[in-house]
Design a protein around this motif. Sequence first.
Motif, mmCIF file in Angstrom:
data_model
loop_
_atom_site.group_PDB
_atom_site.id
_atom_site.type_symbol
_atom_site.label_atom_id
_atom_site.label_comp_id
_atom_site.label_asym_id
_atom_site.label_seq_id
_atom_site.Cartn_x
_atom_site.Cartn_y
_atom_site.Cartn_z
ATOM 1 N N GLY A 35 0.811 -1.206 0.000
ATOM 2 C CA GLY A 35 0.000 0.000 0.000
ATOM 3 C C GLY A 35 0.849 1.262 0.000
ATOM 4 N N TRP A 36 0.308 2.309 -0.565
ATOM 5 C CA TRP A 36 0.887 3.651 -0.463
ATOM 6 C C TRP A 36 -0.043 4.506 0.394
ATOM 7 C CZ3 TRP A 36 5.576 5.370 -1.770
ATOM 8 C CH2 TRP A 36 6.320 4.662 -2.715
ATOM 9 N N PHE A 37 0.559 5.213 1.324
ATOM 10 C CA PHE A 37 -0.175 6.105 2.203
ATOM 11 C C PHE A 37 0.497 7.470 2.169
ATOM 12 C CE2 PHE A 37 -3.020 3.255 4.543
ATOM 13 C CZ PHE A 37 -2.537 2.035 4.121
ATOM 14 N N ARG A 38 -0.216 8.478 2.655
ATOM 15 C CA ARG A 38 0.400 9.787 2.770
ATOM 16 C C ARG A 38 -0.116 10.490 4.023
ATOM 17 N NH1 ARG A 38 -2.474 12.819 -2.423
ATOM 18 N NH2 ARG A 38 -4.584 13.003 -1.537
ATOM 19 N N GLN A 39 0.713 11.381 4.507
ATOM 20 C CA GLN A 39 0.329 12.142 5.687
ATOM 21 C C GLN A 39 0.800 13.574 5.531
ATOM 22 O OE1 GLN A 39 1.536 10.435 9.445
ATOM 23 N NE2 GLN A 39 -0.082 11.534 10.508
ATOM 24 N N CYS A 96 5.254 3.772 1.913
ATOM 25 C CA CYS A 96 4.753 2.487 1.439
ATOM 26 C C CYS A 96 4.703 1.528 2.626
ATOM 27 C CB CYS A 96 5.585 1.924 0.295
ATOM 28 S SG CYS A 96 7.255 1.421 0.709
ATOM 29 N N ALA A 97 3.812 0.565 2.507
ATOM 30 C CA ALA A 97 3.584 -0.378 3.587
ATOM 31 C C ALA A 97 3.313 -1.751 2.990
ATOM 32 C CB ALA A 97 2.400 0.066 4.440
ATOM 33 N N ALA A 98 3.607 -2.781 3.775
ATOM 34 C CA ALA A 98 3.427 -4.148 3.294
ATOM 35 C C ALA A 98 2.747 -5.000 4.346
ATOM 36 C CB ALA A 98 4.784 -4.760 2.919
ATOM 37 N N GLY A 118 7.884 1.842 5.387
ATOM 38 C CA GLY A 118 9.106 2.545 5.042
ATOM 39 C C GLY A 118 9.219 3.832 5.836
ATOM 40 N N GLN A 119 10.291 4.567 5.575
ATOM 41 C CA GLN A 119 10.566 5.783 6.346
ATOM 42 C C GLN A 119 9.861 7.005 5.767
ATOM 43 O OE1 GLN A 119 12.490 4.673 3.976
ATOM 44 N NE2 GLN A 119 12.996 6.530 2.803
#
Length: 127
Positions: A35-39, A96-98, A118-119
């Motif tokens: 997944g892709w996330f954003r903040q 990104c996340a897994a 990820g960072q």
Amino acid sequence: EVQLVESGGGLVQAGGSLRLSCTASGFTFDDYEIGWFRQAPGKEREGVSCLSRKGSNTYYADSVKGRFTISSDNAKNTVYLQMNSLKPEDTAVYYCAADRALKLSSSWPYSTLYDYWGQGTQVTVSS
């Protein structure tokens, strides 16, 4: 050791494009949902897109549909997020996340359902 490393962020003008990369190591890449996330500052982390390998699906947030595309290169253990027609409101740190569990349309946006992160990489879109 499981690692996810994002790259490709930067400063771009509105209407421009960026391609983010998420390179994985330490696990069998093909077995994981990515997944892709954003903040953005002062906001909660939100789901942007997800590549569900087990479900053979891709998912997108309504706010990016038609502008962002998620893809993968299994030989490079890398997932990409191509971002076109960028808007100032896309400005955020992108992560990104897994996770191994199947992600569905109802579950993919929930950050708590991903085990590895990820960072992050900063994306700034100027108006």
